[in-house]
Structure formats: structure tokens, C-alpha cells
Scaffold this motif. Structure first.
Motif, PDB file in Angstrom:
ATOM      1  N   GLU A 152       2.510   1.856  -3.303  1.00 35.35           N
ATOM      2  CA  GLU A 152       1.552   2.368  -4.291  1.00 35.35           C
ATOM      3  C   GLU A 152       1.317   3.865  -4.062  1.00 35.35           C
ATOM      4  O   GLU A 152       1.305   4.664  -4.990  1.00 35.35           O
ATOM      5  CB  GLU A 152       0.219   1.604  -4.176  1.00 35.35           C
ATOM      6  CG  GLU A 152      -0.799   2.013  -5.243  1.00 35.35           C
ATOM      7  CD  GLU A 152      -2.191   1.475  -4.967  1.00 35.35           C
ATOM      8  OE1 GLU A 152      -2.335   0.572  -4.124  1.00 35.35           O
ATOM      9  OE2 GLU A 152      -3.143   1.989  -5.588  1.00 35.35           O
ATOM     10  N   MET A 153       1.179   4.214  -2.791  1.00 35.79           N
ATOM     11  CA  MET A 153       0.950   5.616  -2.433  1.00 35.79           C
ATOM     12  C   MET A 153       2.160   6.481  -2.797  1.00 35.79           C
ATOM     13  O   MET A 153       2.014   7.605  -3.264  1.00 35.79           O
ATOM     14  CB  MET A 153       0.692   5.682  -0.924  1.00 35.79           C
ATOM     15  CG  MET A 153       0.406   7.036  -0.363  1.00 35.79           C
ATOM     16  SD  MET A 153      -1.235   7.620  -0.759  1.00 35.79           S
ATOM     17  CE  MET A 153      -2.226   6.580   0.280  1.00 35.79           C
ATOM     18  N   ALA A 154       3.354   5.945  -2.578  1.00 37.87           N
ATOM     19  CA  ALA A 154       4.578   6.731  -2.761  1.00 37.87           C
ATOM     20  C   ALA A 154       4.895   6.989  -4.224  1.00 37.87           C
ATOM     21  O   ALA A 154       5.537   7.985  -4.555  1.00 37.87           O
ATOM     22  CB  ALA A 154       5.748   6.004  -2.109  1.00 37.87           C
ATOM     23  N   GLU A 155       4.473   6.120  -5.104  1.00 38.20           N
ATOM     24  CA  GLU A 155       4.759   6.256  -6.536  1.00 38.20           C
ATOM     25  C   GLU A 155       6.246   6.483  -6.776  1.00 38.20           C
ATOM     26  O   GLU A 155       6.637   7.381  -7.532  1.00 38.20           O
ATOM     27  CB  GLU A 155       3.918   7.388  -7.144  1.00 38.20           C
ATOM     28  CG  GLU A 155       2.418   7.100  -7.088  1.00 38.20           C
ATOM     29  CD  GLU A 155       1.545   8.271  -7.526  1.00 38.20           C
ATOM     30  OE1 GLU A 155       1.914   9.424  -7.237  1.00 38.20           O
ATOM     31  OE2 GLU A 155       0.505   8.021  -8.149  1.00 38.20           O
ATOM     32  N   THR A 180      -2.712   0.071   8.104  1.00 40.57           N
ATOM     33  CA  THR A 180      -2.736  -0.311   6.690  1.00 40.57           C
ATOM     34  C   THR A 180      -1.617   0.394   5.943  1.00 40.57           C
ATOM     35  O   THR A 180      -0.923  -0.209   5.126  1.00 40.57           O
ATOM     36  CB  THR A 180      -4.091   0.053   6.062  1.00 40.57           C
ATOM     37  OG1 THR A 180      -5.119  -0.566   6.811  1.00 40.57           O
ATOM     38  CG2 THR A 180      -4.167  -0.396   4.610  1.00 40.57           C
ATOM     39  N   PHE A 181      -1.437   1.680   6.233  1.00 42.83           N
ATOM     40  CA  PHE A 181      -0.391   2.457   5.565  1.00 42.83           C
ATOM     41  C   PHE A 181       0.966   1.779   5.697  1.00 42.83           C
ATOM     42  O   PHE A 181       1.690   1.648   4.722  1.00 42.83           O
ATOM     43  CB  PHE A 181      -0.306   3.863   6.182  1.00 42.83           C
ATOM     44  CG  PHE A 181      -1.131   4.884   5.486  1.00 42.83           C
ATOM     45  CD1 PHE A 181      -2.505   4.769   5.430  1.00 42.83           C
ATOM     46  CD2 PHE A 181      -0.547   5.981   4.884  1.00 42.83           C
ATOM     47  CE1 PHE A 181      -3.272   5.706   4.785  1.00 42.83           C
ATOM     48  CE2 PHE A 181      -1.313   6.933   4.236  1.00 42.83           C
ATOM     49  CZ  PHE A 181      -2.678   6.800   4.190  1.00 42.83           C
ATOM     50  N   VAL A 182       1.318   1.391   6.926  1.00 40.73           N
ATOM     51  CA  VAL A 182       2.665   0.857   7.153  1.00 40.73           C
ATOM     52  C   VAL A 182       2.696  -0.668   7.087  1.00 40.73           C
ATOM     53  O   VAL A 182       3.726  -1.282   7.349  1.00 40.73           O
ATOM     54  CB  VAL A 182       3.251   1.347   8.502  1.00 40.73           C
ATOM     55  CG1 VAL A 182       3.433   2.857   8.480  1.00 40.73           C
ATOM     56  CG2 VAL A 182       2.387   0.923   9.678  1.00 40.73           C
ATOM     57  N   ASP A 240       8.566   7.519  -4.610  1.00 40.87           N
ATOM     58  CA  ASP A 240       9.203   8.537  -3.778  1.00 40.87           C
ATOM     59  C   ASP A 240       9.666   7.909  -2.452  1.00 40.87           C
ATOM     60  O   ASP A 240       8.888   7.756  -1.512  1.00 40.87           O
ATOM     61  CB  ASP A 240       8.200   9.674  -3.527  1.00 40.87           C
ATOM     62  CG  ASP A 240       8.822  10.848  -2.802  1.00 40.87           C
ATOM     63  OD1 ASP A 240       9.886  10.677  -2.185  1.00 40.87           O
ATOM     64  OD2 ASP A 240       8.223  11.947  -2.832  1.00 40.87           O
ATOM     65  N   TYR A 281       0.826  -1.212   0.000  1.00 38.41           N
ATOM     66  CA  TYR A 281       0.000   0.000   0.000  1.00 38.41           C
ATOM     67  C   TYR A 281       0.866   1.271   0.000  1.00 38.41           C
ATOM     68  O   TYR A 281       0.628   2.197  -0.780  1.00 38.41           O
ATOM     69  CB  TYR A 281      -0.923  -0.019   1.218  1.00 38.41           C
ATOM     70  CG  TYR A 281      -1.875   1.143   1.277  1.00 38.41           C
ATOM     71  CD1 TYR A 281      -3.072   1.131   0.560  1.00 38.41           C
ATOM     72  CD2 TYR A 281      -1.585   2.268   2.037  1.00 38.41           C
ATOM     73  CE1 TYR A 281      -3.941   2.202   0.605  1.00 38.41           C
ATOM     74  CE2 TYR A 281      -2.457   3.347   2.090  1.00 38.41           C
ATOM     75  CZ  TYR A 281      -3.634   3.301   1.374  1.00 38.41           C
ATOM     76  OH  TYR A 281      -4.492   4.366   1.411  1.00 38.41           O
ATOM     77  N   GLU A 294       9.266   9.186   5.389  1.00 37.58           N
ATOM     78  CA  GLU A 294       8.557  10.184   6.185  1.00 37.58           C
ATOM     79  C   GLU A 294       7.334   9.556   6.874  1.00 37.58           C
ATOM     80  O   GLU A 294       7.085   9.775   8.060  1.00 37.58           O
ATOM     81  CB  GLU A 294       8.110  11.332   5.263  1.00 37.58           C
ATOM     82  CG  GLU A 294       7.798  12.595   6.003  1.00 37.58           C
ATOM     83  CD  GLU A 294       7.557  13.777   5.053  1.00 37.58           C
ATOM     84  OE1 GLU A 294       7.368  14.871   5.560  1.00 37.58           O
ATOM     85  OE2 GLU A 294       7.548  13.588   3.816  1.00 37.58           O
ATOM     86  N   ILE A 295       6.581   8.758   6.120  1.00 40.84           N
ATOM     87  CA  ILE A 295       5.383   8.114   6.681  1.00 40.84           C
ATOM     88  C   ILE A 295       5.772   7.136   7.791  1.00 40.84           C
ATOM     89  O   ILE A 295       5.155   7.124   8.879  1.00 40.84           O
ATOM     90  CB  ILE A 295       4.599   7.370   5.565  1.00 40.84           C
ATOM     91  CG1 ILE A 295       3.946   8.364   4.604  1.00 40.84           C
ATOM     92  CG2 ILE A 295       3.553   6.432   6.156  1.00 40.84           C
ATOM     93  CD1 ILE A 295       2.781   9.149   5.162  1.00 40.84           C
ATOM     94  N   PHE A 338       9.147   9.923   0.764  1.00 42.29           N
ATOM     95  CA  PHE A 338       7.782   9.893   1.272  1.00 42.29           C
ATOM     96  C   PHE A 338       7.583   8.659   2.161  1.00 42.29           C
ATOM     97  O   PHE A 338       7.005   8.741   3.244  1.00 42.29           O
ATOM     98  CB  PHE A 338       6.793   9.885   0.102  1.00 42.29           C
ATOM     99  CG  PHE A 338       5.370   9.655   0.511  1.00 42.29           C
ATOM    100  CD1 PHE A 338       4.635  10.663   1.106  1.00 42.29           C
ATOM    101  CD2 PHE A 338       4.760   8.421   0.309  1.00 42.29           C
ATOM    102  CE1 PHE A 338       3.320  10.446   1.499  1.00 42.29           C
ATOM    103  CE2 PHE A 338       3.454   8.196   0.689  1.00 42.29           C
ATOM    104  CZ  PHE A 338       2.726   9.215   1.282  1.00 42.29           C
TER     105      PHE A 338
END
Lengths: 120, 130
Positions: free
Chosen positions: B33-36, B84-86, B38, B30, B44-45, B41
Motif C-alpha cells: 500500500e505504501m509503495a503504490e 509492521t512495515f515489513v 514502486d 502494508y 529499499e525498505i 521502494f
């Protein structure tokens, strides 16, 4: 195009900002409900994205203020982890234009934003 | 709560994790996909999560002990999308249960201990990534 993101979770803010800025939108952030109301009073936005559970003023109250006190037609997307039917219906009844549940798909977020902005 | 306090508690939790436990590594699908692409990013998350999550775990434990289910559910609710993010997906069923119906969980204390252990192990893996 200027978008206001009303969200108190820093990780979520970073993620939304990352996606929207990569698509060329200008993004402003309000980290609680009071700040959101102040910003909406002081500036014009092309779209407002709001969480529901936020300090001081919740997202549903913000939608109510935008529609029934400020009488603004700006598109509103609710972005919330609350996915129960009652909350979703309440948000739409108050005037939300769309509802996205967290964790969101970045591409879905993007297409929903574009769809509402094109309609304007 | 200060960063120092959060980090201090984070360390004590991490130190309490047994070495021999088998734990699935965080699923980065996930976030990737979010980072595209990067990498900054992603870091950072993960950094935000490592900084903020220990406070959420402490709050969950405290609200459970106090029987304050409204606040407990609120903290769990906020934690859910972050997991979910991590990619700490194995903690999600328990956190979701706490978020929805903590007052109905018979073994709430055990459930929260399990959540803390699972998340701490995930955080240990995440720390290696940044």
C-alpha cells in the motif's frame, strides 16, 4: 511547499519521503533534534513533521522551541509510536497541530498534511 | 556498529533457525500500500530492515541481560513500526509488551529469544524477496 521531516529512523524517513514526494512536496530531513533546530533556524518550512524520541533534542522540546522561543506559526505534525494519552496531550499543549501514531496510514498522512497546509 | 558486524550476527542468527518450524510469511499488505506499485521502494525498505534489524536484536538481548529496561524499551519501541512495515506481524505482541513493560515480564529472556527467532525467520523470508 517545503516540509521538514525530523526523524532518526531511516526506514521511516524513506517511507515518509516516498509518500510526500509522490504528492509533489519538497522534503528535507533532519536525523536528530540538533539538526532539526539548525534547519528550522536557517530555513522557512511550510510544515514540520517530527518524531518524539530522537537523539540530542526530543520532539517535544523541538515543538517548545518552535512555539515559545522562535515564535513560529508553522504547522507541526507529531509522528510517533508513542500513543499514550499523556504524551499526546503534552504535544498539543506545547503547540502541535496534529498527532499521528506509527505505523501510519499513507493516505491518512497525506490528507492530514493537506488539511494543515490548506489552513495556512 | 559496523555493517559487517551486524551482518555477521545476522547470519549466525539465521543459521540457528530450525528448518522444520512453521512460520507465517511476512504480510506485505502494508508495504504494498505504501509503495503504490514502486518495486524499488519495497526492495529499499526491506534492505534497510535487513541491514538494521540485527543490531536492534543484539541490543535488545544485551540490554535485557544488563537489566537496562529504559534502553531495552527504547529499542523495542523503535522496532515496532518497522515490523509492521515489513509484515513480521507475529512478533509484534511480544515486542509491544517489551516496549511497554519489560520490567514486569517474568520470562523476559524467553520472550526475547522468541522475538529473535520469529524476526529471524521473517528476515529469512524477506531476503528471498530482494
Amino acid at each position: 511547499m517545503k516540509i521538514l521531516v525530523c526523524e532518526d529512523d531511516f526506514m521511516m524517513i524513506k517511507a515518509i519521503e516516498h509518500k510526500l514526494k509522490s504528492e509533489g512536496y519538497e522534503v528535507e530531513v533532519a536525523v536528530d533534534g540538533n539538526q532539526a533546530v539548525d534547519k528550522i533556524n536557517q530555513s522557512n518550512y511550510d510544515l514540520i513533521m517530527t518524531d518524539l524520541l530522537m537523539p540530542f533534542v526530543g520532539g517535544l522540546e523541538i515543538i517548545n522551541k518552535i512555539r515559545n522561543e522562535m515564535h513560529l506559526k508553522v504547522p507541526i505534525i507529531v509522528l510517533s509510536a508513542l500513543g499514550n494519552e499523556d504524551t499526546i496531550i503534552e504535544a498539543f499543549k506545547l503547540g502541535a497541530d496534529d498527532y499521528i501514531t506509527k505505523p501510519f496510514s499513507p493516505n491518512e498522512l497525506s490528507i492530514r498534511v493537506k488539511r494543515l497546509l490548506i489552513r495556512r | 556498529m559496523s555493517e559487517i558486524f551486524a551482518n555477521a550476527n545476522y547470519r549466525s542468527y539465521i543459521d540457528a533457525v530450525p528448518d522444520n518450524l512453521n512460520y507465517p510469511k511476512p504480510d506485505m499488505t502494508y508495504l504494498n500500500e505504501m509503495a503504490e506499485g514502486d518495486e524499488n521502494f519495497i526492495k529499499e525498505i526491506i534492505g534497510i530492515f535487513l541491514n538494521n534489524c540485527p543490531e536492534s536484536l543484539i541490543l535488545m538481548q544485551n540490554y535485557a541481560m544488563l537489566g537496562d529496561h529504559e534502553k531495552l524499551k527504547f529499542v523495542a519501541h523503535k522496532l515496532l513500526p518497522e515490523l509492521t512495515f515489513v509484515g513480521i506481524l507475529s512478533a509484534i505482541p511480544d515486542v509491544e509488551k517489551i516496549s511497554n513493560e519489560s520490567e514486569l515480564i517474568n520470562d523476559l529472556s524467553a520472550t526475547i529469544s522468541r522475538v529473535i527467532l520469529t524476526i529471524n525467520m521473517g528476515m529469512g523470508e524477506l531476503r528471498k524477496m530482494i
